[in-house]
Design a protein around this motif. Structure first.
Motif, short mmCIF file in Angstrom:
data_model
loop_
_atom_site.label_atom_id
_atom_site.label_comp_id
_atom_site.label_asym_id
_atom_site.label_seq_id
_atom_site.Cartn_x
_atom_site.Cartn_y
_atom_site.Cartn_z
N SER A 82 197.79 17.24 43.41
CA SER A 82 197.80 15.81 43.70
C SER A 82 198.19 15.04 42.44
CB SER A 82 196.42 15.33 44.17
OG SER A 82 195.98 16.06 45.29
N ILE A 83 199.09 14.07 42.63
CA ILE A 83 199.49 13.17 41.55
C ILE A 83 199.07 11.76 41.96
CG2 ILE A 83 201.40 12.24 40.19
CD1 ILE A 83 202.97 14.83 41.06
N GLY A 84 198.13 11.19 41.22
CA GLY A 84 197.63 9.86 41.54
C GLY A 84 198.06 8.85 40.50
N ARG A 85 198.52 7.69 40.97
CA ARG A 85 198.96 6.64 40.05
C ARG A 85 198.44 5.29 40.51
NH1 ARG A 85 205.12 8.08 40.69
NH2 ARG A 85 204.27 8.73 42.70
N VAL A 91 202.27 20.72 33.29
CA VAL A 91 202.02 19.30 33.52
C VAL A 91 201.93 18.57 32.19
CG1 VAL A 91 200.48 17.59 34.57
CG2 VAL A 91 200.73 19.85 35.63
N MET A 92 202.56 17.41 32.11
CA MET A 92 202.42 16.53 30.95
C MET A 92 202.06 15.14 31.44
SD MET A 92 205.16 15.53 27.94
CE MET A 92 206.28 14.63 29.02
N ILE A 93 201.04 14.50 30.83
CA ILE A 93 200.75 13.10 31.11
C ILE A 93 200.87 12.32 29.81
CG2 ILE A 93 199.34 13.55 33.15
CD1 ILE A 93 196.86 13.04 31.44
N LYS A 121 186.56 33.54 37.82
CA LYS A 121 186.86 34.04 39.16
C LYS A 121 186.43 33.01 40.20
CE LYS A 121 186.32 38.08 42.14
NZ LYS A 121 185.74 39.43 42.27
N GLY A 122 187.24 32.84 41.22
CA GLY A 122 186.95 31.86 42.25
C GLY A 122 187.81 30.61 42.09
N MET A 123 187.33 29.50 42.63
CA MET A 123 188.11 28.27 42.67
C MET A 123 187.93 27.46 41.39
SD MET A 123 190.37 26.80 44.48
CE MET A 123 190.15 27.58 46.09
N ASN A 124 189.02 27.20 40.71
CA ASN A 124 189.06 26.37 39.52
C ASN A 124 189.81 25.08 39.83
OD1 ASN A 124 188.34 28.32 36.91
ND2 ASN A 124 189.27 29.45 38.61
N GLN A 125 189.23 23.94 39.47
CA GLN A 125 189.88 22.64 39.67
C GLN A 125 190.27 22.11 38.29
OE1 GLN A 125 189.70 20.69 42.88
NE2 GLN A 125 191.22 19.34 41.96
N LEU A 126 191.57 21.97 38.07
CA LEU A 126 192.08 21.39 36.84
C LEU A 126 192.32 19.90 37.06
CD1 LEU A 126 194.41 24.34 36.00
CD2 LEU A 126 192.50 23.60 34.59
N PHE A 127 191.94 19.09 36.09
CA PHE A 127 191.97 17.64 36.27
C PHE A 127 192.42 16.99 34.97
CE2 PHE A 127 190.16 13.40 36.18
CZ PHE A 127 190.35 12.92 37.47
N MET A 128 193.56 16.30 35.02
CA MET A 128 194.10 15.59 33.87
C MET A 128 194.15 14.10 34.19
SD MET A 128 197.30 18.19 33.14
CE MET A 128 197.98 17.24 31.76
N VAL A 143 196.58 13.92 37.44
CA VAL A 143 197.18 15.10 38.04
C VAL A 143 196.07 16.13 38.18
CG1 VAL A 143 198.93 16.90 37.91
CG2 VAL A 143 199.42 14.62 36.97
N SER A 144 195.85 16.61 39.40
CA SER A 144 194.77 17.57 39.64
C SER A 144 195.24 18.63 40.61
CB SER A 144 193.53 16.85 40.18
OG SER A 144 192.44 17.75 40.29
N TRP A 145 194.84 19.87 40.35
CA TRP A 145 195.21 20.95 41.25
C TRP A 145 194.17 22.08 41.19
CZ3 TRP A 145 197.05 20.15 36.45
CH2 TRP A 145 197.29 21.24 35.59
N THR A 146 194.19 22.91 42.21
CA THR A 146 193.25 24.02 42.29
C THR A 146 193.96 25.35 42.06
OG1 THR A 146 193.54 24.07 44.70
CG2 THR A 146 191.64 22.84 43.83
N VAL A 147 193.22 26.27 41.46
CA VAL A 147 193.73 27.62 41.23
C VAL A 147 192.63 28.58 41.64
CG1 VAL A 147 194.69 29.24 39.58
CG2 VAL A 147 195.07 26.79 39.25
N ASP A 148 192.91 29.44 42.59
CA ASP A 148 191.94 30.42 43.08
C ASP A 148 192.21 31.75 42.38
OD1 ASP A 148 189.97 31.71 44.43
OD2 ASP A 148 190.86 31.53 46.42
N ILE A 149 191.30 32.16 41.52
CA ILE A 149 191.47 33.37 40.72
C ILE A 149 190.70 34.52 41.37
CG2 ILE A 149 191.07 34.44 38.47
CD1 ILE A 149 193.20 32.25 38.42
#
Length: 266
Positions: A26-29, A58-60, A191-198, A250-256
């Motif tokens: 997701s890209i929020g502005r 990703v770059m902000i 391991k599992g769901m990681n939420q990255l948030f910038m 900018v936020s996204w999930t990564v399932d490891i």
């Protein structure tokens, strides 16, 4: 491969929260409230995603005193796409090490420094690469990177980078100093769901909110709503609270599915 770039001087989103969704990202502005005196947006971002090679880049950017510095950094990184993606696609043992060197090479290039001296204002810059179960970041200034995972939250760990004030790229430039000042880091995802948030700091410095506490941002994502709706909820709340400064998220999930490091006596 998904590619996205934007500079606030092109579309300012003042009074208009906007979400762009691509799969799990997701890209929020939001440009801020005109009722609070806002009339421009000096943020920017780049997103590249390659699902086949299993990475996101990703770059902000959060500029001030004009968007010219953000425009210059966005243009410079975009022109480096071929060189950068070639590095991303290398084996992990090589990719992060080469990325350290190449980003420094870009920002210390004499031609780039000369162009920086000609722009009005300067920008904070946060760059993140996620590949496989690792994340790398390069931070100049005060943009924010959080990692939300239940095991880390149990240890009260949320934020990856340290915000640093009085540090920029542009007319005032850390890479013109005798010792350039920036921070960089690497982290293994759990391991599992990681939420990255910038995010840029409009979110965290909004009056009458507690989003300077990452735990309260994570709570928004912990609800059963979609990531798209979670980012929109954040933007809607700062709009309602009268924020002036622009916010880019900018936020996204990564399932490891691989195990992460554990203590030897566990």
């Amino acid at each position: 491969m998904f590619k996205f770039s934007w500079i606030g001087s092109e579309t300012h989103f003042v009074d208009l929260p906007h979400i762009q969704q691509y799969k799990n990202l997701s890209i929020g502005r939001f440009g801020g409230n005109s009722s609070a005196g806002q009339y421009k947006n000096e943020d920017g971002c780049i997103v590249w995603m390659n699902e086949e090679q299993n990475w996101e880049f990703v770059m902000i950017l959060d500029a001030h005193n004009s968007a010219e510095s953000a425009e210059l950094v966005e243009e410079t990184i975009t022109k480096e796409e071929h060189n950068l993606t070639s590095i991303f696609n290398k084996p992990l043992s090589e990719a992060f090490l080469e990325l350290d060197h190449h980003i420094l090479h870009i920002f210390q290039n004499p031609l780039f420094l000369a162009r920086c001296s000609e722009v009005q204002g300067e920008t904070a810059c946060l760059i993140v690469l996620r590949k496989d179960k690792y994340i790398w970041w390069f931070s100049v200034g005060d943009c924010i990177l959080h990692l939300f995972h239940s095991e880390l939250a149990d240890m009260q760990q949320y934020q990856l980078n340290q915000r640093n004030f009085y540090e920029w790229i542009g007319n005032v430039n850390t890479f013109e100093l005798d010792v350039p000042c920036y921070s960089t880091g690497r982290r293994e995802l759990r391991k599992g769901m990681n939420q990255l948030f910038m995010t840029t700091d409009g979110l965290t410095e909004c009056p009458h909110t507690t989003f300077d506490n990452p735990k309260d941002i994570m709570k928004v994502f912990d609800h059963s709503q979609s990531p798209h709706d979670s980012v929109l909820q954040l933007l809607k709340e700062i709009e309602a609270k009268g924020v002036r400064d622009s916010t880019t998220i900018v936020s996204w999930t990564v399932d490891i599915d691989q195990n992460a490091s554990e203590p030897s006596n566990k």
